[in-house]
Enzyme design. Structure first.
Site, PDB file in Angstrom:
ATOM      1  CG  HIS A 241      -2.042  -0.846   1.252  1.00  0.00           C
ATOM      2  ND1 HIS A 241      -3.081  -0.761   0.295  1.00  0.00           N
ATOM      3  CD2 HIS A 241      -2.328  -1.988   1.844  1.00  0.00           C
ATOM      4  CE1 HIS A 241      -4.078  -1.587   0.278  1.00  0.00           C
ATOM      5  NE2 HIS A 241      -3.492  -2.564   1.391  1.00  0.00           N
ATOM      6  CB  CYS A 291      -1.876   4.226  -4.092  1.00  0.00           C
ATOM      7  SG  CYS A 291      -3.322   3.135  -4.870  1.00  0.00           S
TER       8      CYS A 291
END
Length: 420
Positions: A241, A291
């Site tokens: 992440h 991301c």
């Protein structure tokens, strides 16, 4: 302070003002006797971080012969060795000799002028005299279409070692309940693809799964502290992440399984020329599948020959997490003025900073899927930057929501992988 050292500080001032972290410097500067406590307090009251840095560099010029080497030592001790290296290079660069600054054009006569001596003025040639060593060296013209036409070895990184180098893959799939981060289904598929691919490209691959932030840092430091002298390259892949972070050099951050972020900038700097001497002048490649933020790019309408792909229902996920504004003041304007440029580094991001990076549960992330395919098809013939453009083009055409990979490139030469 010697004049050469003063010149180094003046030449490097813009970069120091942009990049210098002044907070860790105050105590060492006092302990080494370079500044007194009242002087440091006055510096700290100068305003923003950039203004403090600017005034510190100006005042440093007046602090005696030992101030410069002590300052370099403090920079290294506080993790700012790249700035120390920059100052050393500035100090070693020689000023241009005065006689070269005042070169006058010398008028040369044509052969006809020697013969007739009555040539009209506009036929005279006026060119500056250059020493032989200063004349540009023009490489020999290579036959177009030949193998060496694309692979000019003086312009490519040397890749003769076998294995070429180490490849570390950090694959975070499961996150602690307290982190609030979801399981990254499909990441193991990405990991397996890249393991096979980089092994086929003659790298020694080491994979670590589900590490918290501290464990990730330890693995990265362990790799950066190895002796890479006999190797030609180093690769770091991070599957996790991600989020936005404040930065000077490289944007974005990645999360450990405990939900603590690590700035990409920090990761890259473990391997720069100051912190990893055995990789100086060698390519250091970073591939980040995470991301860059929470924005979902809807794209815009263009004329297109291929039908738009629809995102499979229920299987499409993002690696986004919210951006937390840091509590301490961040001095961004000065960071824009003059950015440091570490050499021989390329950071390839799966998505544009601030935007979501998409991942399929069944087939892995768009970025890694395309990257693996492009490497398989083109690594034997194309350089890395050319391949990354192909990756960006292919990923940008996928799905209902849009995504475009990009890179921060500080390579000095073309990079070609070694293929069987």
């Amino acid at each position: 302070m010697e004049e050469q050292q003063r010149r180094a500080l003046r030449r490097g001032r813009a970069r120091l003002v942009a990049a210098l972290r002044v907070e860790p410097l105050w105590d060492p500067l006092e302990q080494r006797g370079i500044f007194t406590r009242p002087m440091l307090e006055e510096l700290q009251s100068a305003g923003s971080r950039g203004e403090q840095a600017r005034q510190l560099i100006i005042d440093l010029e007046t602090r005696g012969k030992q101030a410069f080497p002590a300052f370099l030592s403090i920079l290294r001790d506080t993790g700012q060795g790249d700035l120390a290296e920059m100052l050393i290079q500035e100090c070693q660069s020689r000023p241009v000799p005065p006689q070269l600054l005042d070169l006058q054009p010398v008028e040369l006569e044509k052969r006809e002028e020697k013969q007739h001596r009555n040539v009209i003025p506009h036929e005279r040639l006026s060119i500056p005299v250059q020493a032989e060593s200063e004349r540009p060296q023009i490489p020999p013209v290579r036959a177009k279409g030949s193998a060496v036409d694309k692979r000019s070895y003086d312009q490519d990184y040397k890749m003769k070692a076998d294995p070429c180098g180490h490849c570390l893959i950090l694959n975070n799939v499961n996150f602690s309940r307290d982190s609030g981060l979801s399981t990254r289904e499909g990441s193991d598929i990405d990991c397996e693809k890249l393991e096979r691919r980089f092994k086929a490209l003659h790298f020694t691959v080491l994979t670590r799964r589900n590490l918290n932030a501290q464990e990730m840092v330890l693995e990265l430091l362990k790799l950066s502290r190895q002796d890479h002298s006999a190797l030609d390259c180093c690769i770091v892949v991070i599957l996790s992440h991600g989020c936005q972070t404040s930065h000077i050099q490289f944007p974005g951050g990645v999360y450990g399984t405990d939900g603590k972020p690590i700035p990409i900038e920090k990761i890259v700097n473990y391997f720069n020329g100051s912190n990893c001497p055995s990789l100086r002048g060698k390519p250091k490649l970073f591939f980040i599948q995470a991301c860059g933020g929470e924005q979902r790019d809807q794209g815009f309408v263009v004329d297109c020959d291929s039908p738009e792909e629809e995102a499979p229902g229920g299987s499409l996920e993002s690696d986004a997490t919210p951006f937390q504004v840091p509590s301490d003041k961040v001095d961004e304007p000065d960071a824009i003025a003059s950015l440091p440029t570490p050499s021989d580094i390329l950071v390839s991001y799966s998505t544009f900073p601030g935007f979501v990076s998409w991942r399929e549960k069944s087939s892995g992330s768009w970025y890694v899927e395309v990257l693996d395919s492009v490497l398989e098809q083109y690594a034997h013939s194309e350089d890395l930057l050319t391949m990354l453009v192909k990756v960006a083009h292919a990923v940008s055409a996928k799905g209902r929501y849009k995504q475009i990979p990009g890179c921060f490139n500080f390579l000095r030469k073309k990079f070609f992988f070694v293929c069987d």
